[in-house]
Scaffold this active site. Structure first.
Site, mmCIF file in Angstrom:
data_model
loop_
_atom_site.group_PDB
_atom_site.id
_atom_site.type_symbol
_atom_site.label_atom_id
_atom_site.label_comp_id
_atom_site.label_asym_id
_atom_site.label_seq_id
_atom_site.Cartn_x
_atom_site.Cartn_y
_atom_site.Cartn_z
ATOM 1 N N LEU A 1 0.811 -1.210 0.000
ATOM 2 C CA LEU A 1 0.000 0.000 0.000
ATOM 3 C C LEU A 1 0.847 1.263 0.000
ATOM 4 O O LEU A 1 0.386 2.315 -0.409
ATOM 5 C CB LEU A 1 -0.929 0.012 1.220
ATOM 6 N N GLY B 1 7.232 7.112 7.320
ATOM 7 C CA GLY B 1 8.362 7.253 8.217
ATOM 8 C C GLY B 1 8.544 6.075 9.148
ATOM 9 O O GLY B 1 9.648 5.770 9.573
ATOM 10 N N MET B 2 7.437 5.381 9.503
ATOM 11 C CA MET B 2 7.543 4.263 10.434
ATOM 12 C C MET B 2 7.918 2.970 9.748
ATOM 13 O O MET B 2 8.422 2.049 10.392
ATOM 14 C CB MET B 2 6.232 4.083 11.190
ATOM 15 N N GLY B 3 7.651 2.843 8.480
ATOM 16 C CA GLY B 3 7.978 1.609 7.788
ATOM 17 C C GLY B 3 7.051 1.335 6.631
ATOM 18 O O GLY B 3 6.359 2.225 6.135
ATOM 19 N N VAL C 1 3.864 -0.317 4.557
ATOM 20 C CA VAL C 1 2.453 -0.610 4.785
ATOM 21 C C VAL C 1 2.006 -1.633 3.749
ATOM 22 O O VAL C 1 2.195 -1.430 2.543
ATOM 23 C CB VAL C 1 1.580 0.651 4.681
ATOM 24 N N LYS D 1 0.950 -2.305 9.072
ATOM 25 C CA LYS D 1 2.083 -1.377 9.072
ATOM 26 C C LYS D 1 3.217 -2.001 9.873
ATOM 27 O O LYS D 1 3.110 -2.196 11.086
ATOM 28 C CB LYS D 1 1.656 -0.040 9.654
ATOM 29 N N ASP E 1 -1.014 16.181 13.461
ATOM 30 C CA ASP E 1 -0.551 16.252 12.073
ATOM 31 C C ASP E 1 -1.685 15.960 11.091
ATOM 32 O O ASP E 1 -1.514 15.187 10.145
ATOM 33 C CB ASP E 1 0.617 15.288 11.854
#
Length: 731
Positions: free
Chosen positions: A24, A28-30, A32, A46, A140
């Site tokens: 997908l 920033g976290m990794g 998806v 995620k 955000d």
């Protein structure tokens, strides 16, 4: 067109109890992924990247915020349905929304009518109410964090990305948020409350109604200044909507409407002439957006790969086989011809490599980019379209073509968190950031020497001119690059220099100082102090040093390398974020607003510049710029919005390519092919463009930490460093 992309080599087949069937996007976290539960329900999974998951502080914050986010039950939020913060890797699963982001919808189909914006606002206010009732603040809210579906929008990323932000940014004093949508009190005092989300909501509604944010476009500093000190531009908004937005955008948080008030006011306005429960149908959306979402919802989900083995433990990740087989990497067809690539110039130490992600972080070149989770549906206009929106070859239905290969030259096992640091002077340098530094022969991959540190924080600082430098604890060490023997050391108190050796002299910047020392002894030759800090590292060409100011300043200096005397300085008007490159008497560099500059190396006068906005550019916000590459009279440049080419002498635009990626890293020009990667932590994909036309040639899933030096492409994959030919062949 599907809202998901096929899996790539190395992607997991299963995360926890979810079978992984598609991609997908990445944030920033990794990464998806599109996953299927045992009962066949689709979810967005995620997977946290290792650099974050290895941080115990992140683990604690992530677990706490996942727990809080699971309490958010509003209809217009993408619910967290499952998670394993303690898993290896850590992951969470949210409701899968087969739609598109508000950002993508406006970019593809333009501004929305009043009725749709009012309905959007009512739903987003209701979503924020649900977030706030769970004692969270979104922080955000922005167009890319709003997903659209026929039965209403969904707000994503509430609270979760804060763990990643805090891990990497808040220690450095960086405020969390997106320029143009972040509230004034967040910028000025780092204070956040429910009213901060109301400010962001007003900016999002203005964006939907006009196609641009209420504070314009440009570099982050300019946007932040306007948010804090200027009035919003509400031109083009219908009066009723302009009144609501203006109140939301009040500089004083106490003067903004509350979320419950907005739910009532916008809900009442959006229901005018319509029945209750209108979100059960798609007519709240602009017609072309509704049609595109309907196509996405009608797209069948991919079928999972059949498992031949027993189901793994809940937190295990099973990966697909490695990409390489028989020493070759399969790619798409090569360009029509291949010309020789000119060697790296003196002005690009380290073989012309712009950056490695870990080096950018560890050397203090802080990039204040917002680390947010990507939209869980990617862009329906194509995950990676070519040009300014052309579809990806992989989904075009074209017949399969014969795939050329890249000849693998060698590979090397990476142990104990070892990573590629740089390539210079025929040597490949690896370090683990703790206690080990290796040098390999660039031609064969054979180990030349191994240096072990004692301070527990060993880090390569640079390699050039037959020297290698590393920092460990309170000292900087200078080594002979051939043998690895120590030549001298310097006590720097842990504030390590970034040295560059040319002949008998080594030059270095540290804090506000520029210094020259003898390469053989480390004894000082000259040193000079500047008013502000200097960017780490210095470009050297034809006996001239080109240091760059840091800390948001915009100055390029020219300094005589022998005497240390200033020759000239140039003010760019925006923070200079790339290392200068010197070719044929001209200095080229990029600024944070995405502008490419060409400055005469003798006089310091501007020769030309090409900005991101104007007749030749789409109105978009650039996130910075990378070091240009100059080859055969052409300057190749990326500013994260575009990869583009200009004539070197007068800056005439030749072509531009819009990759639609969050981060772009220009790697090299090899023959008549431009190579760039998707950059960022965990970036794995290599893209090839025709250097003459800018047309997409191929994309390849190779591995992380890609760099190209002297015709060799290096990357990391499956625990090994690979060196392959940068030129693809039919052999």
């Amino acid at each position: 067109m599907a809202a998901f992309a096929p899996l790539q080599t190395g992607d997991p087949e299963r995360v926890g109890r979810y079978r992984i069937v598609g991609r997908l996007g990445r944030g920033g976290m990794g990464q998806v992924y599109l996953g299927l539960s045992p009962s066949g329900r689709a979810v967005a999974v995620k997977v946290v990247r290792a650099a974050l998951a290895d941080d115990p502080g992140f683990r604690r914050r992530f677990a706490r915020e996942v727990a809080a986010a699971r309490e958010v039950t509003g209809f217009f939020t993408a619910a967290v349905v499952d998670a394993d913060p303690e898993g290896t890797p850590a992951w969470l699963a949210t409701t899968y929304i087969p739609g598109m982001s508000l950002e993508a919808a406006v970019a593809a189909h333009g501004a929305w009518p009043k009725r749709s914006v009012m309905a959007l606002g009512a739903a987003l206010a209701e979503a924020l109410g649900a977030v706030h009732r769970s004692k969270l603040v979104h922080r955000d809210l922005k167009p890319s964090n709003v997903l659209l579906a026929a039965d209403g929008p969904r707000v994503i990323d509430f609270g979760i990305s804060l763990a990643a932000e805090t891990t990497k940014l808040t220690e450095a004093g960086v405020v969390i948020g997106t320029p143009g949508f972040i509230s004034p009190e967040q910028l000025v005092a780092d204070k956040v409350s429910a009213a901060s989300d109301v400010f962001a909501l007003g900016a999002v509604l203005a964006y939907a109604a006009t196609g641009s944010g209420p504070f314009g476009t440009g570099p982050a500093q300019a946007l932040n200044y306007r948010v804090a000190h200027a009035e919003p531009d509400l031109t083009g908004l219908p009066p009723e909507l302009a009144d609501v937005v203006a109140r939301c955008l009040s500089k004083d948080p106490d003067q903004r409407p509350t979320v419950p008030h907005l739910v009532e006011e916008l809900g009442r306005a959006s229901r005018t002439g319509r029945a209750e429960g209108f979100f059960t149908e798609a007519d709240w959306l602009p017609e072309p957006v509704a049609a595109e979402i309907a196509r996405a919802q009608a797209t069948p989900l991919p079928r999972p790969v059949e498992q031949a083995t027993a189901e793994p433990a809940p937190t295990a990740v099973a990966t697909a086989p490695p990409l390489e087989e028989a020493g070759a990497v399969a790619t798409a067809p090569p360009p029509a011809s291949s010309a020789a690539q000119p060697p790296p110039s003196e002005s690009t130490p380290g073989g012309g490599k712009r950056r490695l992600t870990r080096r950018r972080i560890l050397t203090g070149l802080v990039v204040a980019a917002v680390l947010s989770l990507v939209c869980t549906t990617a862009l329906l206009s194509g995950l990676l379209p070519g040009g300014d929106g052309q579809g990806d070859d992989a989904s075009s239905g074209a017949p399969a073509r014969k795939e050329p290969v890249r000849k693998e030259l060698w590979s090397y096992a990476l142990d104990d968190q070892m990573e590629l640091s740089t390539v210079a002077d025929g040597r490949v340098y690896l370090d683990n950031g703790k206690d080990s530094l290796y040098a390999l022969d660039a031609d064969s991959g054979d180990e030349l020497w191994h240096q072990r540190g004692t301070g527990g924080s060993l880090l390569l600082l640079g390699a050039s001119g037959g020297m290698a430098y590393y920092g460990d604890d309170d000292y900087m060490y200078a080594l002979d690059a051939d043998s690895g023997d120590e030549i001298w050391k310097f006590k720097d108190g842990g504030v390590h220099l970034t040295p560059v050796a040319v002949g008998e002299t080594t030059y270095a910047t540290y804090s506000g100082f520029l210094a020259a020392v003898r390469s053989d002894t480390g004894k000082g030759i000259w040193r000079k102090k500047y008013d502000g800090a200097l960017r780490e590292g210095v470009t050297i060409a034809d006996g001239v040093l080109y240091p760059v100011s840091a800390g948001g300043d915009d100055t390029l200096y020219a300094v005589d390398a022998k005497s240390g005397d200033d020759l000239w300085e140039f003010k760019a008007g925006s923070e200079i974020v790339s290392s200068p490159v010197v070719a044929d008497g001209t200095v080229y560099f990029g600024s944070k607003d995405g502008t490419l500059y060409a400055v005469d190396s003798d006089s310091g006068r501007e020769v030309w510049r090409r900005g991101f906005d104007g007749k030749l550019w789409d109105p978009a916000v650039a996130n910075g710029a990378g070091a240009p590459i100059v080859a055969d009279g052409v300057v190749y440049f990326e500013n994260d919005g575009y990869v583009c080419a200009f004539t070197a002498d007068n800056g005439k635009p030749l072509w531009r390519q819009k990759p639609h990626l969050e981060d772009v890293e220009l790697l090299s020009v090899v023959g008549d092919t431009v190579l760039f990667s998707d950059g960022g932590d965990g970036g794995r994909t290599l893209y090839s463009l025709d250097a003459g036309s800018g047309d997409r040639v191929r994309k390849e899933d190779l591995g992380e930490n890609q760099t190209v030096v002297d015709g060799t492409l290096y990357y990391e994959n499956a625990g090994r460093l690979h060196a392959v030919s940068a030129t693809a062949t039919d052999e």
